[in-house]
Design a protein around this motif. Structure first.
Motif, PDB file in Angstrom:
ATOM      1  N   VAL A 102       5.179  -2.924  13.380  1.00 58.32           N
ATOM      2  CA  VAL A 102       5.769  -3.345  14.659  1.00 58.32           C
ATOM      3  C   VAL A 102       6.786  -4.458  14.469  1.00 58.32           C
ATOM      4  O   VAL A 102       7.458  -4.853  15.424  1.00 58.32           O
ATOM      5  N   GLN A 103       6.900  -4.966  13.251  1.00 58.41           N
ATOM      6  CA  GLN A 103       7.850  -6.046  12.960  1.00 58.41           C
ATOM      7  C   GLN A 103       9.008  -5.507  12.124  1.00 58.41           C
ATOM      8  O   GLN A 103       8.801  -5.077  10.987  1.00 58.41           O
ATOM      9  N   GLN A 104      10.194  -5.552  12.684  1.00 61.99           N
ATOM     10  CA  GLN A 104      11.363  -5.060  11.964  1.00 61.99           C
ATOM     11  C   GLN A 104      11.591  -5.871  10.691  1.00 61.99           C
ATOM     12  O   GLN A 104      12.052  -5.336   9.676  1.00 61.99           O
ATOM     13  N   GLU A 105      11.227  -7.155  10.725  1.00 63.72           N
ATOM     14  CA  GLU A 105      11.399  -8.001   9.537  1.00 63.72           C
ATOM     15  C   GLU A 105      10.572  -7.481   8.364  1.00 63.72           C
ATOM     16  O   GLU A 105      11.011  -7.521   7.211  1.00 63.72           O
ATOM     17  N   MET A 106       9.354  -7.004   8.664  1.00 70.70           N
ATOM     18  CA  MET A 106       8.525  -6.433   7.601  1.00 70.70           C
ATOM     19  C   MET A 106       9.166  -5.168   7.040  1.00 70.70           C
ATOM     20  O   MET A 106       9.189  -4.946   5.817  1.00 70.70           O
ATOM     21  N   LEU A 107       9.694  -4.337   7.920  1.00 70.03           N
ATOM     22  CA  LEU A 107      10.326  -3.097   7.462  1.00 70.03           C
ATOM     23  C   LEU A 107      11.578  -3.385   6.648  1.00 70.03           C
ATOM     24  O   LEU A 107      11.898  -2.640   5.711  1.00 70.03           O
ATOM     25  N   ASP A 108      12.270  -4.453   6.978  1.00 68.42           N
ATOM     26  CA  ASP A 108      13.445  -4.844   6.188  1.00 68.42           C
ATOM     27  C   ASP A 108      13.031  -5.249   4.775  1.00 68.42           C
ATOM     28  O   ASP A 108      13.698  -4.890   3.791  1.00 68.42           O
ATOM     29  N   LEU A 109      11.920  -5.998   4.664  1.00 75.12           N
ATOM     30  CA  LEU A 109      11.407  -6.378   3.350  1.00 75.12           C
ATOM     31  C   LEU A 109      10.987  -5.137   2.566  1.00 75.12           C
ATOM     32  O   LEU A 109      11.257  -5.022   1.365  1.00 75.12           O
ATOM     33  N   LEU A 110      10.350  -4.199   3.246  1.00 71.71           N
ATOM     34  CA  LEU A 110       9.920  -2.959   2.614  1.00 71.71           C
ATOM     35  C   LEU A 110      11.124  -2.161   2.117  1.00 71.71           C
ATOM     36  O   LEU A 110      11.121  -1.643   0.992  1.00 71.71           O
TER      37      LEU A 110
ATOM     38  N   ILE B  79       0.830  -1.205   0.000  1.00 70.41           N
ATOM     39  CA  ILE B  79       0.000   0.000   0.000  1.00 70.41           C
ATOM     40  C   ILE B  79       0.867   1.258   0.000  1.00 70.41           C
ATOM     41  O   ILE B  79       0.539   2.259  -0.639  1.00 70.41           O
ATOM     42  N   SER B  80       1.973   1.197   0.713  1.00 74.96           N
ATOM     43  CA  SER B  80       2.861   2.358   0.777  1.00 74.96           C
ATOM     44  C   SER B  80       3.313   2.802  -0.612  1.00 74.96           C
ATOM     45  O   SER B  80       3.374   4.002  -0.905  1.00 74.96           O
ATOM     46  N   VAL B  81       3.608   1.854  -1.474  1.00 73.85           N
ATOM     47  CA  VAL B  81       4.049   2.170  -2.831  1.00 73.85           C
ATOM     48  C   VAL B  81       2.938   2.870  -3.613  1.00 73.85           C
ATOM     49  O   VAL B  81       3.177   3.858  -4.326  1.00 73.85           O
ATOM     50  N   ILE B  82       1.703   2.380  -3.463  1.00 71.63           N
ATOM     51  CA  ILE B  82       0.562   2.994  -4.148  1.00 71.63           C
ATOM     52  C   ILE B  82       0.375   4.435  -3.682  1.00 71.63           C
ATOM     53  O   ILE B  82       0.157   5.347  -4.483  1.00 71.63           O
ATOM     54  N   LEU B  83       0.491   4.649  -2.374  1.00 71.07           N
ATOM     55  CA  LEU B  83       0.289   5.986  -1.811  1.00 71.07           C
ATOM     56  C   LEU B  83       1.412   6.937  -2.205  1.00 71.07           C
ATOM     57  O   LEU B  83       1.176   8.115  -2.506  1.00 71.07           O
ATOM     58  N   ALA B  84       2.648   6.436  -2.201  1.00 71.29           N
ATOM     59  CA  ALA B  84       3.822   7.275  -2.438  1.00 71.29           C
ATOM     60  C   ALA B  84       3.767   7.959  -3.803  1.00 71.29           C
ATOM     61  O   ALA B  84       4.139   9.130  -3.948  1.00 71.29           O
ATOM     62  N   GLU B  85       3.285   7.254  -4.782  1.00 71.00           N
ATOM     63  CA  GLU B  85       3.215   7.806  -6.135  1.00 71.00           C
ATOM     64  C   GLU B  85       2.285   9.012  -6.193  1.00 71.00           C
ATOM     65  O   GLU B  85       2.542   9.967  -6.936  1.00 71.00           O
TER      66      GLU B  85
ATOM     67  N   LYS C  76      14.467   0.152  -2.336  1.00 69.19           N
ATOM     68  CA  LYS C  76      15.754   0.288  -3.014  1.00 69.19           C
ATOM     69  C   LYS C  76      15.694  -0.300  -4.420  1.00 69.19           C
ATOM     70  O   LYS C  76      16.244   0.267  -5.374  1.00 69.19           O
ATOM     71  N   LYS C  77      15.015  -1.418  -4.549  1.00 69.85           N
ATOM     72  CA  LYS C  77      14.910  -2.085  -5.847  1.00 69.85           C
ATOM     73  C   LYS C  77      14.102  -1.254  -6.832  1.00 69.85           C
ATOM     74  O   LYS C  77      14.431  -1.181  -8.020  1.00 69.85           O
ATOM     75  N   GLN C  78      13.035  -0.591  -6.336  1.00 71.28           N
ATOM     76  CA  GLN C  78      12.155   0.187  -7.209  1.00 71.28           C
ATOM     77  C   GLN C  78      12.554   1.653  -7.309  1.00 71.28           C
ATOM     78  O   GLN C  78      11.971   2.399  -8.089  1.00 71.28           O
ATOM     79  N   GLY C  79      13.544   2.057  -6.512  1.00 70.11           N
ATOM     80  CA  GLY C  79      14.007   3.434  -6.573  1.00 70.11           C
ATOM     81  C   GLY C  79      13.043   4.439  -5.970  1.00 70.11           C
ATOM     82  O   GLY C  79      13.040   5.615  -6.348  1.00 70.11           O
ATOM     83  N   VAL C  80      12.214   3.995  -5.013  1.00 71.36           N
ATOM     84  CA  VAL C  80      11.260   4.892  -4.347  1.00 71.36           C
ATOM     85  C   VAL C  80      11.962   5.559  -3.169  1.00 71.36           C
ATOM     86  O   VAL C  80      12.532   4.886  -2.308  1.00 71.36           O
TER      87      VAL C  80
END
Length: 266
Positions: A138-146, A119-125, A151-155
């Motif tokens: 609340v999960q650092q693992e999720m934020l790491d994936l994000l 959702i963050s990607v949709i909103l950011a645009e 970085k991969k998408q250049g956002v």
């Protein structure tokens, strides 16, 4: 003479046995008093805000209830592939959210429970070039994936924020809009979290809940992961939270879009 004053061995054993049984009884009683299954409420600020039942509850819930609703189990970071599934857009049409919510460039938006950042990607645009999205989880693992995805998408206008079970960790009056997509029903402390989210909103800022419709049995989601419109209003539009229901947008095939606006503090 001394032998006649001694108690028989059998009598001594009997007394020791009674003492042992009494001690066991006291121990069991104390453990039952602390057993969550026997605790009916958790006092907070003088109010019995939450109730518990670990014996009679949905297996997909945590046995904790708020205003009659059981709180659902949180999806762990292992469930990220389900959030990223290819069929999600076809099933849920979440790409319609920015237009429905009238997002504009320069807005500060918080994606609460951002997970892997779909959702963050949709909103950011839609808030670019000067707007920001604060991706809270609340999960650092999720934020790491994000972070890997960004970085991969250049956002560059998505900022990960590690929150807690009771706070999103955002500055007061810093957000134009806070959105929770299929997240609110998993908050372990919904009252405390909404109180802090309200504080983070700017005057007239909005809170948006996107929740699977409990009113619709055709929505193929586990019951405890759905919310009715009436329940959402009951929980979020409490006067002390300074949030008032504004509108419910019904353009999505499976979810409500429930919009609440921050009011002046009383």
């Amino acid at each position: 003479m001394r032998n006649t004053l001694k108690k028989p061995v059998s009598e001594k054993c009997f007394i020791r046995t009674l003492c042992f049984l009494w001690a066991v009884l006291l121990l069991v009683s104390s453990l039952q008093a602390d057993d969550p299954a026997t605790v009916k409420s958790e006092p907070q600020d003088g109010n019995d805000r939450y109730s518990y039942s670990l014996q009679d509850h949905d297996p997909n819930g945590i046995g904790k209830f708020y205003l009659g609703r059981e709180i659902a189990r949180v999806m762990g970071y292992q469930g990220a592939p389900w959030l990223e599934r290819r069929t999600r857009e076809q099933e849920e049409r979440l790409s319609l959210l920015p237009k429905a919510l009238k997002l504009k460039p320069g807005m500060a938006v918080a994606d609460i429970g951002a997970g892997s950042g779909v959702i963050s990607v949709i909103l950011a645009e839609h808030v670019s070039p000067d707007g920001k999205v604060y991706a809270v989880d609340v999960q650092q693992e999720m934020l790491d994936l994000l972070d890997q995805k960004m970085k991969k998408q250049g956002v560059e206008n998505i900022h990960p924020v590690l929150g807690t079970q009771k706070s999103p960790g955002l500055k007061p009056e810093s957000i134009d809009l806070a959105i929770m997509v299929d997240v609110y029903h998993e908050f372990e402390f919904p009252y405390e979290m909404m109180r802090e989210i309200s504080k983070a909103l700017k005057p007239k800022g909005r809170v948006v809940l996107v929740e699977y419709r409990k009113e619709d049995p055709a929505v193929p989601i586990k019951l405890v992961h759905k919310m009715s419109e009436a329940q959402a209003k009951k929980e979020v539009a409490r006067p002390e939270l300074n949030l008032k229901w504004k509108e419910t947008i019904g353009i999505l095939p499976r979810q409500h879009i429930l919009v609440f606006e921050k009011t002046a503090e009383k």
